[in-house]
Design a protein around this motif. Structure first.
Motif, PDB file in Angstrom:
ATOM      1  N   ALA A 178       0.877  -3.235  10.472  1.00  0.00           N
ATOM      2  CA  ALA A 178       1.034  -3.541   9.290  1.00  0.00           C
ATOM      3  C   ALA A 178       1.605  -5.058   9.553  1.00  0.00           C
ATOM      4  O   ALA A 178       2.684  -4.591  10.688  1.00  0.00           O
ATOM      5  CB  ALA A 178       2.075  -2.964   9.047  1.00  0.00           C
TER       6      ALA A 178
ATOM      7  N   THR B 154       0.583  -0.961  -0.351  1.00  0.00           N
ATOM      8  CA  THR B 154      -0.295  -0.159  -0.047  1.00  0.00           C
ATOM      9  C   THR B 154       0.329   1.246   0.207  1.00  0.00           C
ATOM     10  O   THR B 154       1.558   1.478   0.875  1.00  0.00           O
ATOM     11  CB  THR B 154      -0.870   0.183   1.323  1.00  0.00           C
ATOM     12  OG1 THR B 154      -1.681  -0.763   1.356  1.00  0.00           O
ATOM     13  CG2 THR B 154      -1.624   1.407   1.692  1.00  0.00           C
TER      14      THR B 154
ATOM     15  N   ILE C 209       3.165  -0.797   3.382  1.00  0.00           N
ATOM     16  CA  ILE C 209       2.934   0.226   4.008  1.00  0.00           C
ATOM     17  C   ILE C 209       4.603   0.710   3.242  1.00  0.00           C
ATOM     18  O   ILE C 209       4.936   1.083   4.183  1.00  0.00           O
ATOM     19  CB  ILE C 209       1.857   0.349   4.915  1.00  0.00           C
ATOM     20  CG1 ILE C 209       1.141   1.766   4.044  1.00  0.00           C
ATOM     21  CG2 ILE C 209       2.771   0.504   5.593  1.00  0.00           C
ATOM     22  CD1 ILE C 209      -0.418   2.098   5.190  1.00  0.00           C
TER      23      ILE C 209
ATOM     24  N   CYS D  28      -2.972  -2.727   7.740  1.00  0.00           N
ATOM     25  CA  CYS D  28      -2.883  -3.674   6.623  1.00  0.00           C
ATOM     26  C   CYS D  28      -2.045  -4.670   6.740  1.00  0.00           C
ATOM     27  O   CYS D  28      -1.417  -4.920   7.272  1.00  0.00           O
ATOM     28  CB  CYS D  28      -1.406  -2.304   6.242  1.00  0.00           C
ATOM     29  SG  CYS D  28      -0.681  -2.450   4.224  1.00  0.00           S
TER      30      CYS D  28
END
Length: 140
Positions: free
Chosen positions: A48, A18, A36, A32
Protein backbone atom coordinates in the motif's frame (compact mmCIF):
# COMPACT_ATOMS: atom_id res chain seq x y z
CA UNK A 1 -15.24 36.52 -3.64
CA UNK A 2 -15.60 33.10 -1.99
CA UNK A 3 -14.58 30.05 -3.96
CA UNK A 4 -16.48 26.82 -3.55
CA UNK A 5 -14.42 23.93 -2.24
CA UNK A 6 -16.95 21.30 -3.30
CA UNK A 7 -15.82 18.81 -5.90
CA UNK A 8 -18.07 17.81 -8.72
CA UNK A 9 -19.35 14.24 -8.83
CA UNK A 10 -17.16 13.59 -11.90
CA UNK A 11 -13.88 14.14 -10.05
CA UNK A 12 -12.18 11.07 -8.66
CA UNK A 13 -10.75 11.31 -5.15
CA UNK A 14 -6.99 11.75 -4.88
CA UNK A 15 -6.74 8.97 -2.30
CA UNK A 16 -9.08 6.22 -1.25
CA UNK A 17 -9.48 3.74 1.59
CA UNK A 18 -9.95 0.06 0.88
CA UNK A 19 -11.66 -2.03 3.55
CA UNK A 20 -11.52 -5.81 3.78
CA UNK A 21 -14.38 -6.53 6.18
CA UNK A 22 -14.66 -9.11 8.94
CA UNK A 23 -15.72 -12.50 7.57
CA UNK A 24 -13.97 -11.87 4.23
CA UNK A 25 -11.03 -14.03 3.14
CA UNK A 26 -8.87 -13.01 0.19
CA UNK A 27 -6.30 -15.36 -1.30
CA UNK A 28 -3.83 -13.46 -3.48
CA UNK A 29 -1.70 -10.34 -3.45
CA UNK A 30 -3.14 -6.83 -2.99
CA UNK A 31 -1.66 -3.59 -4.31
CA UNK A 32 -3.39 -0.46 -3.00
CA UNK A 33 -2.78 3.15 -4.08
CA UNK A 34 -4.30 4.61 -0.89
CA UNK A 35 -5.02 3.48 2.65
CA UNK A 36 -6.20 -0.03 3.46
CA UNK A 37 -7.86 -1.58 6.51
CA UNK A 38 -8.05 -5.33 6.96
CA UNK A 39 -10.57 -6.73 9.45
CA UNK A 40 -10.86 -10.06 7.60
CA UNK A 41 -8.16 -12.45 6.38
CA UNK A 42 -5.55 -11.93 3.64
CA UNK A 43 -3.56 -14.95 2.47
CA UNK A 44 -1.00 -13.15 0.30
CA UNK A 45 1.28 -10.13 0.12
CA UNK A 46 0.08 -6.57 0.68
CA UNK A 47 1.56 -3.39 -0.75
CA UNK A 48 0.00 0.00 0.00
CA UNK A 49 1.24 3.50 -0.80
CA UNK A 50 -0.19 5.06 2.36
CA UNK A 51 -1.44 3.69 5.70
CA UNK A 52 -2.14 0.05 6.49
CA UNK A 53 -4.38 -0.92 9.40
CA UNK A 54 -4.75 -4.52 10.50
CA UNK A 55 -7.81 -4.53 12.79
CA UNK A 56 -8.21 -6.52 16.00
CA UNK A 57 -9.69 -9.50 14.11
CA UNK A 58 -7.54 -8.97 11.01
CA UNK A 59 -5.13 -11.68 9.87
CA UNK A 60 -2.43 -11.35 7.21
CA UNK A 61 -0.31 -14.32 6.15
CA UNK A 62 2.16 -12.75 3.75
CA UNK A 63 4.63 -9.91 3.41
CA UNK A 64 3.51 -6.32 3.98
CA UNK A 65 5.07 -3.24 2.38
CA UNK A 66 3.89 0.32 2.99
CA UNK A 67 4.46 3.80 4.33
CA UNK A 68 2.79 3.50 7.77
CA UNK A 69 1.12 0.62 9.58
CA UNK A 70 -0.97 0.09 12.69
CA UNK A 71 -1.30 -3.57 13.67
CA UNK A 72 -3.92 -4.68 16.18
CA UNK A 73 -4.44 -8.20 14.80
CA UNK A 74 -2.17 -11.00 13.59
CA UNK A 75 0.57 -10.84 10.92
CA UNK A 76 2.80 -13.69 9.79
CA UNK A 77 5.42 -12.47 7.31
CA UNK A 78 8.02 -9.80 6.71
CA UNK A 79 6.89 -6.21 7.23
CA UNK A 80 8.69 -3.36 5.46
CA UNK A 81 7.32 0.00 6.61
CA UNK A 82 9.15 3.14 5.54
CA UNK A 83 7.81 5.40 8.31
CA UNK A 84 6.11 4.34 11.59
CA UNK A 85 5.10 0.76 12.41
CA UNK A 86 2.89 0.67 15.52
CA UNK A 87 1.96 -2.62 17.23
CA UNK A 88 -1.14 -1.88 19.33
CA UNK A 89 -2.87 -3.79 22.12
CA UNK A 90 -2.69 -7.55 21.69
CA UNK A 91 -1.13 -7.46 18.21
CA UNK A 92 0.73 -10.65 17.28
CA UNK A 93 3.52 -10.37 14.68
CA UNK A 94 5.67 -13.32 13.60
CA UNK A 95 8.31 -12.34 11.06
CA UNK A 96 11.07 -9.87 10.39
CA UNK A 97 10.44 -6.13 10.64
CA UNK A 98 12.10 -3.40 8.59
CA UNK A 99 10.80 -0.04 9.80
CA UNK A 100 11.82 3.58 9.83
CA UNK A 101 10.39 3.83 13.38
CA UNK A 102 8.81 1.22 15.63
CA UNK A 103 6.39 1.57 18.55
CA UNK A 104 5.18 -1.45 20.52
CA UNK A 105 2.59 -1.45 23.31
CA UNK A 106 3.31 -3.76 26.29
CA UNK A 107 0.57 -6.32 25.50
CA UNK A 108 1.70 -6.79 21.87
CA UNK A 109 3.89 -9.77 20.91
CA UNK A 110 6.59 -9.83 18.25
CA UNK A 111 8.81 -12.76 17.25
CA UNK A 112 11.47 -12.16 14.62
CA UNK A 113 14.30 -9.82 13.75
CA UNK A 114 13.89 -6.06 13.81
CA UNK A 115 15.83 -3.60 11.66
CA UNK A 116 15.17 0.10 12.08
CA UNK A 117 16.10 3.32 10.30
CA UNK A 118 15.37 4.81 6.89
CA UNK A 119 18.52 3.31 5.33
CA UNK A 120 17.59 -0.21 6.45
CA UNK A 121 14.12 0.12 4.90
CA UNK A 122 15.57 1.35 1.58
CA UNK A 123 18.07 -1.52 1.44
CA UNK A 124 15.35 -4.10 2.17
CA UNK A 125 13.01 -2.68 -0.50
CA UNK A 126 15.82 -2.92 -3.08
CA UNK A 127 16.50 -6.53 -2.02
CA UNK A 128 12.82 -7.48 -2.34
CA UNK A 129 12.50 -5.82 -5.73
CA UNK A 130 15.58 -7.63 -7.08
CA UNK A 131 15.03 -10.98 -5.35
CA UNK A 132 11.44 -11.82 -6.31
CA UNK A 133 10.76 -12.20 -10.01
CA UNK A 134 7.36 -10.86 -10.94
CA UNK A 135 6.91 -9.12 -7.59
CA UNK A 136 8.25 -5.57 -7.55
CA UNK A 137 7.81 -3.15 -4.67
CA UNK A 138 8.20 0.56 -5.28
CA UNK A 139 8.12 3.09 -2.46
CA UNK A 140 7.80 6.83 -2.87
Amino acid sequence: MFKSKLKSLDESPTTSTTIIGAGTTITGNIMCNGDIRIDGTLMGDLQAKDKIIIGVNGIVQGDINGKQADVLGKVTGTMTISDLLFLHGKANVNGDLFAGKLQIEPAATFNGNCHMGANVVDINVERVSIGNEGLHFVTN
